[in-house]
Design an enzyme around this catalytic site. Sequence first.
Site, PDB file in Angstrom:
ATOM      1  N   ASP A   1      -2.282   6.611  16.045  1.00 32.42           N
ATOM      2  CA  ASP A   1      -2.691   5.265  16.458  1.00 32.42           C
ATOM      3  C   ASP A   1      -1.905   4.868  17.702  1.00 32.42           C
ATOM      4  O   ASP A   1      -1.216   5.700  18.313  1.00 32.42           O
ATOM      5  CB  ASP A   1      -2.488   4.269  15.312  1.00 32.42           C
ATOM      6  CG  ASP A   1      -1.012   4.034  14.984  1.00 32.42           C
ATOM      7  OD1 ASP A   1      -0.143   4.775  15.508  1.00 32.42           O
ATOM      8  OD2 ASP A   1      -0.728   3.109  14.204  1.00 32.42           O
TER       9      ASP A   1
ATOM     10  N   CYS B   1      10.380   1.747  18.539  1.00 28.97           N
ATOM     11  CA  CYS B   1       9.745   1.987  19.841  1.00 28.97           C
ATOM     12  C   CYS B   1       8.591   0.988  19.962  1.00 28.97           C
ATOM     13  O   CYS B   1       7.421   1.348  20.001  1.00 28.97           O
ATOM     14  CB  CYS B   1       9.245   3.430  19.894  1.00 28.97           C
ATOM     15  SG  CYS B   1       8.980   4.083  21.556  1.00 28.97           S
TER      16      CYS B   1
ATOM     17  N   TYR C   1      -8.158   8.336  13.512  1.00 30.86           N
ATOM     18  CA  TYR C   1      -6.883   7.854  12.987  1.00 30.86           C
ATOM     19  C   TYR C   1      -6.987   7.509  11.502  1.00 30.86           C
ATOM     20  O   TYR C   1      -6.146   7.938  10.697  1.00 30.86           O
ATOM     21  CB  TYR C   1      -6.381   6.615  13.748  1.00 30.86           C
ATOM     22  CG  TYR C   1      -5.283   5.934  12.976  1.00 30.86           C
ATOM     23  CD1 TYR C   1      -4.017   6.509  12.900  1.00 30.86           C
ATOM     24  CD2 TYR C   1      -5.521   4.768  12.243  1.00 30.86           C
ATOM     25  CE1 TYR C   1      -3.007   5.925  12.136  1.00 30.86           C
ATOM     26  CE2 TYR C   1      -4.523   4.179  11.482  1.00 30.86           C
ATOM     27  CZ  TYR C   1      -3.268   4.766  11.429  1.00 30.86           C
ATOM     28  OH  TYR C   1      -2.286   4.206  10.666  1.00 30.86           O
TER      29      TYR C   1
ATOM     30  N   TRP D   1       0.822  -1.214   0.000  1.00 33.31           N
ATOM     31  CA  TRP D   1       0.000   0.000   0.000  1.00 33.31           C
ATOM     32  C   TRP D   1       0.854   1.262   0.000  1.00 33.31           C
ATOM     33  O   TRP D   1       0.359   2.330  -0.336  1.00 33.31           O
ATOM     34  CB  TRP D   1      -0.964  -0.016   1.185  1.00 33.31           C
ATOM     35  CG  TRP D   1      -0.341  -0.458   2.467  1.00 33.31           C
ATOM     36  CD1 TRP D   1       0.270   0.318   3.403  1.00 33.31           C
ATOM     37  CD2 TRP D   1      -0.263  -1.807   2.959  1.00 33.31           C
ATOM     38  NE1 TRP D   1       0.736  -0.441   4.449  1.00 33.31           N
ATOM     39  CE2 TRP D   1       0.413  -1.749   4.214  1.00 33.31           C
ATOM     40  CE3 TRP D   1      -0.694  -3.029   2.479  1.00 33.31           C
ATOM     41  CZ2 TRP D   1       0.654  -2.888   4.978  1.00 33.31           C
ATOM     42  CZ3 TRP D   1      -0.450  -4.159   3.251  1.00 33.31           C
ATOM     43  CH2 TRP D   1       0.203  -4.095   4.471  1.00 33.31           C
ATOM     44  N   ARG D   2       2.134   1.147   0.370  1.00 29.02           N
ATOM     45  CA  ARG D   2       3.033   2.303   0.283  1.00 29.02           C
ATOM     46  C   ARG D   2       3.559   2.487  -1.130  1.00 29.02           C
ATOM     47  O   ARG D   2       3.792   3.616  -1.566  1.00 29.02           O
ATOM     48  CB  ARG D   2       4.212   2.131   1.238  1.00 29.02           C
ATOM     49  CG  ARG D   2       3.893   2.419   2.684  1.00 29.02           C
ATOM     50  CD  ARG D   2       5.126   2.263   3.553  1.00 29.02           C
ATOM     51  NE  ARG D   2       4.813   2.563   4.941  1.00 29.02           N
ATOM     52  CZ  ARG D   2       5.576   2.211   5.968  1.00 29.02           C
ATOM     53  NH1 ARG D   2       6.702   1.545   5.736  1.00 29.02           N
ATOM     54  NH2 ARG D   2       5.226   2.516   7.196  1.00 29.02           N
TER      55      ARG D   2
ATOM     56  N   CYS E   1      16.972   4.594  17.352  1.00 27.92           N
ATOM     57  CA  CYS E   1      15.901   5.589  17.218  1.00 27.92           C
ATOM     58  C   CYS E   1      16.443   6.977  16.885  1.00 27.92           C
ATOM     59  O   CYS E   1      17.292   7.510  17.604  1.00 27.92           O
ATOM     60  CB  CYS E   1      15.088   5.656  18.509  1.00 27.92           C
ATOM     61  SG  CYS E   1      13.672   6.770  18.391  1.00 27.92           S
TER      62      CYS E   1
ATOM     63  N   TYR F   1     -12.920  -9.453  13.302  1.00 31.28           N
ATOM     64  CA  TYR F   1     -13.623  -8.168  13.379  1.00 31.28           C
ATOM     65  C   TYR F   1     -14.374  -7.907  12.060  1.00 31.28           C
ATOM     66  O   TYR F   1     -14.116  -6.934  11.345  1.00 31.28           O
ATOM     67  CB  TYR F   1     -12.653  -7.020  13.686  1.00 31.28           C
ATOM     68  CG  TYR F   1     -11.881  -7.222  14.969  1.00 31.28           C
ATOM     69  CD1 TYR F   1     -12.410  -6.831  16.194  1.00 31.28           C
ATOM     70  CD2 TYR F   1     -10.626  -7.831  14.954  1.00 31.28           C
ATOM     71  CE1 TYR F   1     -11.710  -7.034  17.375  1.00 31.28           C
ATOM     72  CE2 TYR F   1      -9.916  -8.043  16.135  1.00 31.28           C
ATOM     73  CZ  TYR F   1     -10.466  -7.631  17.338  1.00 31.28           C
ATOM     74  OH  TYR F   1      -9.765  -7.836  18.502  1.00 31.28           O
TER      75      TYR F   1
ATOM     76  N   THR G   1      -4.140  -6.073  13.654  1.00 34.60           N
ATOM     77  CA  THR G   1      -3.588  -7.184  12.882  1.00 34.60           C
ATOM     78  C   THR G   1      -2.167  -6.827  12.441  1.00 34.60           C
ATOM     79  O   THR G   1      -1.895  -5.699  12.044  1.00 34.60           O
ATOM     80  CB  THR G   1      -4.457  -7.462  11.627  1.00 34.60           C
ATOM     81  OG1 THR G   1      -5.828  -7.575  12.018  1.00 34.60           O
ATOM     82  CG2 THR G   1      -4.031  -8.744  10.950  1.00 34.60           C
TER      83      THR G   1
ATOM     84  N   GLU H   1      -5.480   0.323   5.897  1.00 32.52           N
ATOM     85  CA  GLU H   1      -5.598   0.820   7.266  1.00 32.52           C
ATOM     86  C   GLU H   1      -6.686   0.075   8.042  1.00 32.52           C
ATOM     87  O   GLU H   1      -6.526  -0.210   9.235  1.00 32.52           O
ATOM     88  CB  GLU H   1      -5.886   2.326   7.276  1.00 32.52           C
ATOM     89  CG  GLU H   1      -4.713   3.183   6.824  1.00 32.52           C
ATOM     90  CD  GLU H   1      -3.514   3.094   7.748  1.00 32.52           C
ATOM     91  OE1 GLU H   1      -3.661   2.612   8.894  1.00 32.52           O
ATOM     92  OE2 GLU H   1      -2.417   3.503   7.343  1.00 32.52           O
TER      93      GLU H   1
ATOM     94  N   CYS I   1      16.300   1.912  21.610  1.00 27.59           N
ATOM     95  CA  CYS I   1      16.685   3.326  21.649  1.00 27.59           C
ATOM     96  C   CYS I   1      17.935   3.610  20.834  1.00 27.59           C
ATOM     97  O   CYS I   1      18.095   4.711  20.277  1.00 27.59           O
ATOM     98  CB  CYS I   1      16.881   3.780  23.096  1.00 27.59           C
ATOM     99  SG  CYS I   1      15.371   3.694  24.099  1.00 27.59           S
TER     100      CYS I   1
ATOM    101  N   LEU J   1      -9.203 -12.514   9.140  1.00 22.78           N
ATOM    102  CA  LEU J   1      -8.771 -11.221   9.675  1.00 22.78           C
ATOM    103  C   LEU J   1      -9.511 -10.861  10.958  1.00 22.78           C
ATOM    104  O   LEU J   1      -9.025 -10.053  11.748  1.00 22.78           O
ATOM    105  CB  LEU J   1      -8.987 -10.110   8.633  1.00 22.78           C
ATOM    106  CG  LEU J   1      -7.909  -9.941   7.574  1.00 22.78           C
ATOM    107  CD1 LEU J   1      -8.365  -8.969   6.505  1.00 22.78           C
ATOM    108  CD2 LEU J   1      -6.599  -9.483   8.188  1.00 22.78           C
TER     109      LEU J   1
END
Length: 352
Positions: free
Chosen positions: A147, A201, A129, A33-34, A212, A91, A52, A46, A209, A89
Site C-alpha cells: 500500500d 516512516c 494490495y 482486527w489484529r 526505525c 467512498y 481512512t 482493509e 529515523c 466512512l
Amino acid sequence: MEPETGWLPEERLKAMEGPLLSWYEGHARILPWREQPEPYRVWVSEIMLQQTRVEAVKPYFHRFMSALPQISDLAQVEEDRLLKLWEGLGYYNRARNLKKAAQILVNEYQGQLPKSCEALLKLPGIGSYTAGAIASIAYDIPVPAVDGNVLRVISRVLGSREDISKQSVKRKMERLLSKVIPSNDASRYNQGLIEIGAVVCIPNGAPLCGDCPLAFLCAARREGLTGEIPVKAPKKERKKEKRTVFLIWNHGRIALRKRPDKGLLAGLYEFPNVEGWIEENDVGRCLEGKPSKIVALPQSKHIFSHVEWHMKAYEIFMPSYAGKAYLWADPEELKEKYSLPGAFKAYTELVR
C-alpha cells in the site's frame, strides 16, 4: 553496521527481515482486527482503512462486525442498512462491493474467503494490495501487500526516485518483495512494513529515523534524501463547486431526497440542494413555496477526491409546503435509518 552502497535492491530488502520482525513484535499497535485476524475481519478492516485513519475506523469496524458478524449476513443485508452502517466512512461503493463480493462468496465459496490471491482478485472491490493483505495476514501465505505506507518505506530504503503513483512502480515493488518475503512469517512481515509506514516512516512530516529498525539499511537516510523520497506526481487540482443546501422543516419532519443511482454519492440520501449560492430573498422562489421562517446557517466545505463543495445553507420552516415530492423524516429516523454522506455532516449534526 550500514550495508555497502553497492548492494543490490534484493540484497538490501532481504536484510530487512530480522530487524523488521523483531521491531514488530515489540511495537505493533493493538487493533481489533489484529487481535482476531479471521479472514472476514481482515477483509472488512482493509476495505474500511482505505483512505481512512485507523482511529477513525475502529468504531465503524466494531459496529459493522456486531451488525453483520458473518459473510452470509453481509450478503443478505438491505442496501439502506448497509449504507447506514457505512455512514461517515465515505467512498460508499466500497460498501456496495463488499456486499457484491459476499454474495459471490456465499454462492461459490461456501461463505468463506478463498486463500488464493488469484481468486481474491476476482472479487468486486479487491485489488492487489487487499488480496495480498487477506492472503498473508489471515492465511500467512507469502505474498506482498503493498500500500502507500509500504511504497514509502521501500522507496526510502532503496533510495528509489521512481514515481510511486505509477502502477508500474507498485508492481515492481511487489515483484521485489515477493522474492524476499519469508515463507513462514508473511503475516508479521507485511504488517510490520505497513506499521513502520504508519507510525515511523510517516506519510505527513519528517520520518522518525531514530525509531526505525531499518534506518541502518535506508539509502534515503544515508544520502539525506528523506525529504525528496518518495517521489509522487502532484495530484490534479480539484474542481471547486458552490452549492446551497436547504434544511426544510414541515411539522417536525425534515425533507430528504435520494441521489441518482450513478455518479457522485450515488444512491445516498441528502438534504435538498442546488448548484450555486442562493441569496436568502430568493429561497422561496427556488423552493416553490413561501417559508414562514428562514435561518441562515454557517457555511461548510467538503473535499472529495476530485471536487470540493463550498456550501452555504438555510434552515427553512414551511408548514404548508406543497412543492416537490420529498421524503420526510423525523430526527430519530435520520439518526437510525437514513444514510447521509459526510459532505452534509455539519448540517446533519444540527438536526440530530
